[in-house]
Motif scaffolding. Structure first.
Motif, PDB file in Angstrom:
ATOM      1  N   ILE A   1       3.940  -4.563   3.101  1.00  0.00           N
ATOM      2  CA  ILE A   1       4.745  -3.352   3.224  1.00  0.00           C
ATOM      3  C   ILE A   1       3.879  -2.136   2.893  1.00  0.00           C
ATOM      4  O   ILE A   1       3.147  -2.144   1.902  1.00  0.00           O
ATOM      5  CB  ILE A   1       5.946  -3.356   2.253  1.00  0.00           C
ATOM      6  CG1 ILE A   1       6.922  -4.487   2.598  1.00  0.00           C
ATOM      7  CG2 ILE A   1       6.679  -2.019   2.274  1.00  0.00           C
ATOM      8  CD1 ILE A   1       7.772  -4.241   3.816  1.00  0.00           C
ATOM      9  N   VAL A   2       3.986  -1.094   3.723  1.00  0.00           N
ATOM     10  CA  VAL A   2       3.385   0.203   3.413  1.00  0.00           C
ATOM     11  C   VAL A   2       4.516   1.122   2.937  1.00  0.00           C
ATOM     12  O   VAL A   2       5.530   1.251   3.622  1.00  0.00           O
ATOM     13  CB  VAL A   2       2.684   0.831   4.631  1.00  0.00           C
ATOM     14  CG1 VAL A   2       1.975   2.133   4.224  1.00  0.00           C
ATOM     15  CG2 VAL A   2       1.703  -0.146   5.250  1.00  0.00           C
ATOM     16  N   VAL A   3       4.352   1.731   1.772  1.00  0.00           N
ATOM     17  CA  VAL A   3       5.350   2.643   1.220  1.00  0.00           C
ATOM     18  C   VAL A   3       4.812   4.059   1.407  1.00  0.00           C
ATOM     19  O   VAL A   3       3.811   4.432   0.800  1.00  0.00           O
ATOM     20  CB  VAL A   3       5.618   2.354  -0.269  1.00  0.00           C
ATOM     21  CG1 VAL A   3       6.744   3.247  -0.786  1.00  0.00           C
ATOM     22  CG2 VAL A   3       5.957   0.881  -0.477  1.00  0.00           C
ATOM     23  N   VAL A   4       5.473   4.835   2.275  1.00  0.00           N
ATOM     24  CA  VAL A   4       4.931   6.124   2.719  1.00  0.00           C
ATOM     25  C   VAL A   4       5.776   7.267   2.178  1.00  0.00           C
ATOM     26  O   VAL A   4       7.014   7.221   2.238  1.00  0.00           O
ATOM     27  CB  VAL A   4       4.892   6.195   4.262  1.00  0.00           C
ATOM     28  CG1 VAL A   4       4.189   7.473   4.719  1.00  0.00           C
ATOM     29  CG2 VAL A   4       4.203   4.965   4.844  1.00  0.00           C
ATOM     30  N   ASP A   5       5.111   8.292   1.682  1.00  0.00           N
ATOM     31  CA  ASP A   5       5.818   9.512   1.291  1.00  0.00           C
ATOM     32  C   ASP A   5       6.602  10.049   2.479  1.00  0.00           C
ATOM     33  O   ASP A   5       6.098  10.123   3.605  1.00  0.00           O
ATOM     34  CB  ASP A   5       4.810  10.567   0.816  1.00  0.00           C
ATOM     35  CG  ASP A   5       5.486  11.802   0.264  1.00  0.00           C
ATOM     36  OD1 ASP A   5       5.997  12.610   1.068  1.00  0.00           O
ATOM     37  OD2 ASP A   5       5.519  11.974  -0.954  1.00  0.00           O
ATOM     38  N   CYS A   6       7.841  10.436   2.229  1.00  0.00           N
ATOM     39  CA  CYS A   6       8.759  10.796   3.304  1.00  0.00           C
ATOM     40  C   CYS A   6       8.268  11.927   4.188  1.00  0.00           C
ATOM     41  O   CYS A   6       8.640  12.014   5.367  1.00  0.00           O
ATOM     42  CB  CYS A   6      10.115  11.166   2.722  1.00  0.00           C
ATOM     43  SG  CYS A   6      10.084  12.589   1.589  1.00  0.00           S
TER      44      CYS A   6
ATOM     45  N   MET B   1       0.861  -1.185   0.000  1.00  0.00           N
ATOM     46  CA  MET B   1       0.000   0.000   0.000  1.00  0.00           C
ATOM     47  C   MET B   1       0.897   1.235   0.000  1.00  0.00           C
ATOM     48  O   MET B   1       1.786   1.362   0.843  1.00  0.00           O
ATOM     49  CB  MET B   1      -0.929   0.033   1.206  1.00  0.00           C
ATOM     50  CG  MET B   1      -1.870   1.262   1.182  1.00  0.00           C
ATOM     51  SD  MET B   1      -3.165   1.224   2.458  1.00  0.00           S
ATOM     52  CE  MET B   1      -2.218   1.729   3.905  1.00  0.00           C
ATOM     53  N   PHE B   2       0.663   2.130  -0.952  1.00  0.00           N
ATOM     54  CA  PHE B   2       1.366   3.406  -1.002  1.00  0.00           C
ATOM     55  C   PHE B   2       0.490   4.459  -0.326  1.00  0.00           C
ATOM     56  O   PHE B   2      -0.716   4.534  -0.590  1.00  0.00           O
ATOM     57  CB  PHE B   2       1.635   3.810  -2.451  1.00  0.00           C
ATOM     58  CG  PHE B   2       2.756   3.048  -3.100  1.00  0.00           C
ATOM     59  CD1 PHE B   2       3.982   3.642  -3.340  1.00  0.00           C
ATOM     60  CD2 PHE B   2       2.586   1.713  -3.464  1.00  0.00           C
ATOM     61  CE1 PHE B   2       5.019   2.935  -3.935  1.00  0.00           C
ATOM     62  CE2 PHE B   2       3.605   0.996  -4.062  1.00  0.00           C
ATOM     63  CZ  PHE B   2       4.828   1.606  -4.294  1.00  0.00           C
ATOM     64  N   VAL B   3       1.105   5.269   0.534  1.00  0.00           N
ATOM     65  CA  VAL B   3       0.406   6.369   1.198  1.00  0.00           C
ATOM     66  C   VAL B   3       1.086   7.651   0.746  1.00  0.00           C
ATOM     67  O   VAL B   3       2.279   7.856   0.996  1.00  0.00           O
ATOM     68  CB  VAL B   3       0.453   6.226   2.731  1.00  0.00           C
ATOM     69  CG1 VAL B   3      -0.339   7.361   3.385  1.00  0.00           C
ATOM     70  CG2 VAL B   3      -0.099   4.867   3.158  1.00  0.00           C
ATOM     71  N   THR B   4       0.334   8.520   0.072  1.00  0.00           N
ATOM     72  CA  THR B   4       0.932   9.678  -0.559  1.00  0.00           C
ATOM     73  C   THR B   4       0.059  10.911  -0.353  1.00  0.00           C
ATOM     74  O   THR B   4      -0.933  10.871   0.387  1.00  0.00           O
ATOM     75  CB  THR B   4       1.166   9.389  -2.059  1.00  0.00           C
ATOM     76  OG1 THR B   4       1.903  10.464  -2.653  1.00  0.00           O
ATOM     77  CG2 THR B   4      -0.156   9.189  -2.800  1.00  0.00           C
ATOM     78  N   TRP B   5       0.417  12.012  -0.998  1.00  0.00           N
ATOM     79  CA  TRP B   5      -0.375  13.243  -0.928  1.00  0.00           C
ATOM     80  C   TRP B   5      -0.181  13.989  -2.241  1.00  0.00           C
ATOM     81  O   TRP B   5       0.727  13.687  -3.012  1.00  0.00           O
ATOM     82  CB  TRP B   5       0.025  14.116   0.260  1.00  0.00           C
ATOM     83  CG  TRP B   5       1.456  14.566   0.278  1.00  0.00           C
ATOM     84  CD1 TRP B   5       2.543  13.814   0.634  1.00  0.00           C
ATOM     85  CD2 TRP B   5       1.972  15.858  -0.074  1.00  0.00           C
ATOM     86  NE1 TRP B   5       3.694  14.551   0.517  1.00  0.00           N
ATOM     87  CE2 TRP B   5       3.380  15.813   0.093  1.00  0.00           C
ATOM     88  CE3 TRP B   5       1.383  17.049  -0.502  1.00  0.00           C
ATOM     89  CZ2 TRP B   5       4.203  16.905  -0.165  1.00  0.00           C
ATOM     90  CZ3 TRP B   5       2.201  18.143  -0.756  1.00  0.00           C
ATOM     91  CH2 TRP B   5       3.596  18.061  -0.576  1.00  0.00           C
TER      92      TRP B   5
END
Length: 364
Positions: A93-98, A5-9
């Protein structure tokens, strides 16, 4: 098959790397979904990615001022939305914007495995996160500790803007490991006889954007070369006046435009700057936003000898003179071509997907 899952903005410059990495994982057979702002839905769905909008942030409009960005980065509502998604459908895995430090802190506290996706040069971000840590701590949000547990910190960039790059270590997704994936857009060497001057600024409407556009367009008047200006959606064509001979577009993919370019004039956004350099094209940078990475990118390209910098309020005469001098500078073009060849050796999306696969399998 692993689950990501990607978490972005909706940050403009983070869209291309997020889509590129997510698509690479999908193409390798993995299950991928994206959580972001509703204003991003069209772009992600057009890339054939499963997208869910934050329930807590309907009708999102970015406030690019420092206070607005701080509220966004420390927004616990976004963290709660991510947790709700994970509760309903767990992932590996969660891939999160820094920059989403509230999300990272919550995932770290719940022992959810995650990776951090950085969308500019790593060395630029480190001092900023030190400053952000002091502010976020007052809100009960940790910054440094989650980053040290990230498996890995994935940088959608290159180690430096000089060729050759340091030797690449074997890919690893250990805790806190920093992995440079490389450029996230397709690139080829620009044609040796390319002559087009490309003008391209921010997709966000910074306060000085329209005025800067007009000064740059005025500077293009009389340049003895084809000139293309990509205004983006932040500026309506009627807001600026282009001189005869300047081709004005709303948008054109970098990989279609830059192979014919001899020089890029931009604002120092990481994505556009790195895409230009990946094609071996020098850049003239006029930073629009002093609180972002734009001034740092401007200094970096200047120090590396692959571009020059002017202040954002430089007049047309100064801009025109700099463009003409850079077009004639053979050494500048040679250094940009050498850097472009080094950048193109790194297949960014593939390397990113490989290291995220390692993260699922244990890191090494």
């Amino acid at each position: 098959m692993a689950r990501y899952m990607f978490v972005t903005w909706d940050g403009g410059g983070n869209r291309v790397p997020t889509i590129a990495v997510a698509r690479a994982l999908v193409d390798r057979g993995h299950d991928v979904r994206v959580l972001g702002h509703d204003s991003q839905a069209e772009a992600y769905r057009a890339a054939h990615l499963r997208f869910t909008a934050y329930p807590s942030a309907p009708g999102f409009v970015l406030d690019p001022r420092p206070g607005g960005l701080l509220r966004l980065f420390t927004d616990r509502g976004l963290a709660d939305d991510a947790v709700a998604q994970l509760t309903a459908a767990p992932v590996d895995i969660v891939v999160v914007d820094c920059t989403l430090v509230a999300v990272l802190d919550v995932l770290d506290r719940m022992d959810q495995r995650f990776a951090v996706l950085e969308h500019t040069m790593h060395d630029f971000l480190v001092p900023g996160f030190r400053a952000l840590e002091a502010i976020a701590w007052t809100r009960g949000i940790r910054v440094a500790r989650p980053r040290s547990h990230a498996t890995p910190i994935l940088v959608a960039s290159v180690p430096r803007l000089r060729a050759p790059f340091p030797p690449q270590r074997p890919l690893s997704a250990g805790p806190g490991e920093v992995v440079y994936a490389g450029v996230m857009t397709p690139a080829v060497a620009a044609r040796p006889d390319a002559s087009t001057v490309v003008l391209t600024l921010s997709t966000f409407r910074f306060p000085d954007l329209v005025a800067m556009w007009q000064r740059i367009l005025d500077a293009a008047d009389g340049i003895d070369a084809p000139v293309v200006a990509t205004l983006g959606r932040a500026v309506a064509p009627g807001e600026v006046t282009a001189p005869p001979g300047v081709r004005v577009l709303e948008w054109m993919p970098h990989d279609e435009l830059f192979p014919d370019a001899s020089l890029i004039v931009g604002h120092g956004g990481h994505g556009t700057t790195l895409a230009a350099l990946a094609h071996g094209v020098p850049v003239l940078v006029l930073p629009l936003d002093t609180t972002s990475d734009q001034p740092r990118m401007a200094r970096a390209v200047t120090l590396a000898g692959v571009g020059e910098t002017l202040p954002r309020r430089a007049g047309p005469a100064a801009i025109r003179a700099t463009i003409e001098r850079m077009r004639r500078d053979a050494a500048l073009h040679r250094r940009a071509q050498e850097l472009g060849a080094a950048i193109r050796q790194l297949d960014g999306p593939r390397r990113a997907a490989q290291v995220l696969e390692l993260a699922v399998s244990g890191g090494r």
